[in-house]
Design an enzyme around this catalytic site. Structure first.
Site, mmCIF file in Angstrom:
data_model
loop_
_atom_site.group_PDB
_atom_site.id
_atom_site.type_symbol
_atom_site.label_atom_id
_atom_site.label_comp_id
_atom_site.label_asym_id
_atom_site.label_seq_id
_atom_site.Cartn_x
_atom_site.Cartn_y
_atom_site.Cartn_z
ATOM 1 N N GLY A 159 0.799 -1.223 0.000
ATOM 2 C CA GLY A 159 0.000 0.000 0.000
ATOM 3 C C GLY A 159 0.833 1.275 0.000
ATOM 4 O O GLY A 159 2.065 1.240 0.106
ATOM 5 N N HIS A 160 0.141 2.382 -0.081
ATOM 6 C CA HIS A 160 0.835 3.670 -0.163
ATOM 7 C C HIS A 160 1.601 3.983 1.122
ATOM 8 O O HIS A 160 1.158 3.690 2.211
ATOM 9 C CB HIS A 160 -0.083 4.825 -0.540
ATOM 10 C CG HIS A 160 -1.330 4.972 0.258
ATOM 11 N ND1 HIS A 160 -2.353 5.770 -0.156
ATOM 12 C CD2 HIS A 160 -1.729 4.418 1.414
ATOM 13 C CE1 HIS A 160 -3.315 5.721 0.733
ATOM 14 N NE2 HIS A 160 -2.969 4.907 1.683
ATOM 15 N N ASN A 161 2.778 4.555 0.934
ATOM 16 C CA ASN A 161 3.632 5.026 2.040
ATOM 17 C C ASN A 161 4.194 3.902 2.902
ATOM 18 O O ASN A 161 4.755 4.158 3.967
ATOM 19 C CB ASN A 161 2.882 6.033 2.915
ATOM 20 C CG ASN A 161 2.549 7.291 2.144
ATOM 21 O OD1 ASN A 161 1.446 7.445 1.635
ATOM 22 N ND2 ASN A 161 3.523 8.159 1.995
#
Lengths: 347, 347, 347
Positions: free
Chosen positions: A237-239
């Protein structure tokens, strides 16, 4: 090109027991190898095949050497040594410079002249393709993405805008790197799309499996460290940040903003909840759900193993009242005097 | 284009505490933002970074405003307000009309003149591509599929025959919408393929993640409501129906003919068994298996959290005899007189 | 083309109750079918719709025939019989020979003249494409791969080097067959790539779902038997062997070197650990983890079903001390004299 065992022993620091002039040309499985073939024994599960092997040579460790019926290359780490010899016997073809006539390379893309752009690829303006990079058929590299020297996009890979990939990486077919993360702010009457503005930054020597997806940061970047190996069908996922040399097996999912340390090993189908941290040197067995931070190196699990369906169903029904069962045991202990005075598990 | 805080406050209905003439140009994370940057605080986990932020402005709620060291835009829903401001600061480039020379558009495809057909796309006869639709590189749209106005197929998307997608949808790379469902009737000596004859019908404002797959109905349609958001690597089986504004996180799987209500939230790796119903306003936490219908709004779980592997293994071994343990407790209670007269959990 | 019920009854060995001259043209769901349409009843869950159907004919079994308000085609296996009639009413269009002008077919690829190579495909040298094979748009077939007669690569499929696919197979969009397995030997300072040198060998009549990945063998081959059906988003690791007519539902993962027998059924999200064996005729319910070999046919499970989140959390907390609870019950039994003398579950 046949290689002499004596040469292999010197080159890879093995002790050779057997014929130094025997040659091997290729590798084969222990149970199937024949003359001219090299094999290995690393997993004890396959030791029963050793006595019957017809291989010209076996890479193994000292403990197994005595029962080896053929030439033995004795290594401290037989699997890694086998891997190195196999690389030598079966080299990856070097990248042929150029670009296929059917590839679409926009003006303003910077493609090293030693790189290969395969058939039906699209390389957008501002993309940078490094030395000896192989871009396999039907791959897409969006604007301002960069691919470091000697990396390979095997086929049908999508590298989204501003993604940065290091050197000697391999990205397998169907992988998507740098697409929008899943950011939707709940609001009255629906959700508001949260612009995904960060990048994905991938170090050197990283492998990304088939159909794996790594999302760009929402704000700030998603970061994958050097030497990380990610298997097929994994979601990152993001980050998310993943430390150097961590290995993630297939079908796992890492939720947004999770931070995973260095040299971790995640088994297949592991799920990691978002916004938590896993420290260095953690192993998580297959199908475990990590739902709070792990701060001590070690091995962690939560996957129940298969059982006969009828028995499992009965036990699962009891699980639904397990808290009650524990309270009943506490009451019995209180009545019988066998319990401890204070039981921290009960309220 | 720099925007004044006063203007943002008016436009998005925030209370401004600070300098109305200060301007912001872009967004950045709370801990990293500097002059000219706007950031936000929504997750209490990150509150510790507020005091140190160097951002020009922070979107946050009233409870955090007092400790904000810089200009504050106070909003009831800071995350949604941040999202709207970020959209304004970082607009998506408008679709450029036209089609790339390398795209293959069959005769009989109906492409709005304001739409963009990207490099190496294939659009089959009978497909309808609406106004301002963006079809990214290497996408495939089969016969008689339709894409509503302002939707975006980011790249390498496959839209199968007769799929209908609404307006303002986003489909991320690698997604496959409308392929055959998994229908194989067992018969003597193997399976008979069950023709998959329905369509996929997707509403407006739907997001579909990377490498997600949504199968066409076997007979009748698969239907995804307005405002549904689906993350990466999700499987949606044939004849599933998903209600408006439901959100499904990555790696989840919805089996055939399941019906999911409106405004539901499914965490990552959730599995929903086929032919059941989940009512409106249900939240299912990550890694839960929904194996029977849910008829009451609420939060549901079944994912065990990680534990030390040795301890987990001991407990999992006990789980295999949990039914027996419960019976033994019942017998103890009968002997001691502490149990209730009738225990509905025992047979 | 309308078909008479009398003809269908004879052709598919059904007993006909009703009008032999009535005709049907297409299929529709039980609850929605109208005149000219054929439907079926196989799942008892949908029996409540039978009385109200307006279909011209229903395929069902003898037990349901009495309550059928319209013509009934009575079959021993209504679902399979329905499937065969539906195939007849809705035939797959035959493959049109030729190749699209935008396809790239390298010299040295051997393409049968009755096969179709679709738009924007890439077929490498040494690949063999059999009679009447359909290669859908944007597919990639690497060197020395072979596709047997009458197989279909629907779209955007990747078939890697030396993969061999049998006859009448269907490979759905986004599937990747024959990419490198996940082989990385741990060594000081990182991992050594283990060359993946085996192939994937797929039998006849195999279906492979969307975005499913099947890795080539590390050394020796990955083998999928005749009639195997694999759903979407499934991972099959290197050197896995799957027996004839086994069915694997979506989101499952089979780790490397696992051996699965014939006629097995794996539900959705099943995980199979590597290097183990599952015998013939095993059914594994959804979300089960198979972590040791299964040597007896039967049904196996390990997926906990959803419960209210608060109650689940309390029970999961008790699970963490289940071993301790069992020991406490043992002590109570010892004190009360109700326990058996020897409890094999305790140490």
């Amino acid at each position: 090109m046949p290689l002499r065992l004596a040469e292999l022993a010197v080159r890879f620091g093995c002790e050779l027991r057997g014929d130094p002039d025997a040659t091997v040309e290729r590798v084969a499985p222990l149970a199937e190898a024949g003359p001219g073939e090299l094999t290995f024994l690393a997993n004890p599960r396959y030791r029963r095949y050793l006595a019957g092997t017809r291989a010209t040579a076996v890479v193994l460790d000292a403990s197994a050497a005595d029962t080896c019926p053929t030439s033995a290359l004795i290594a401290n780490n037989p699997y890694a040594t086998y891997a190195r010899i196999a690389q030598l016997l079966h080299p990856v073809a070097p990248t042929m410079p150029g670009r296929h006539a059917s590839a679409v390379v926009e003006e303003g893309a910077i493609v090293d002249e030693s790189a290969w752009i395969g058939p039906l690829c699209f390389i957008a303006r501002g993309a940078r393709i490094g030395a000896r990079v192989f871009v396999g058929p039907s791959s897409v590299v969006f604007a301002n993405a960069s691919i470091g020297a000697d990396s390979r996009l095997v086929a049908r890979v999508t590298i989204c805008e501003a993604t940065r990939i290091g050197q000697r990486c391999v990205v397998h077919p169907g992988a998507v790197i740098g697409a929008d993360g899943f950011g939707h702010a709940p609001d009255t009457g629906g959700h508001v799309k949260v612009p995904q503005l960060g990048a994905v930054v991938i170090g050197d020597d990283v492998d990304i499996g088939c159909n794996t997806t790594i999302d760009r940061g929402a704000i700030g970047d998603t970061a994958i460290g050097d030497g990380v190996k990610i298997d097929n069908l994994v979601q990152v996922g993001h980050n998310v940040r993943i430390g150097e040399h961590t290995v993630i097996a297939a079908c796992s999912g890492i939720s947004g903003s999770a931070v995973i340390g260095r040299r971790c090993m995640l088994g297949g189908m592991v799920g990691v909840v978002g916004h938590l941290e896993i420290c260095d040197d953690v192993a998580v067995t297959g199908r475990t759900m990590v739902s709070s931070s792990i701060r001590q190196p070690g091995v962690y699990s939560s996957g129940l193993p298969a059982d006969g369906a009828a028995r499992f169903r009965r036990n699962a029904a009891r699980f639904r009242t397990l808290d009650d069962l524990a309270k009943r045991v506490r009451r019995l202990e209180a009545g019988s005097g066998t319990g401890e005075e204070k039981d921290h598990d009960d309220e």
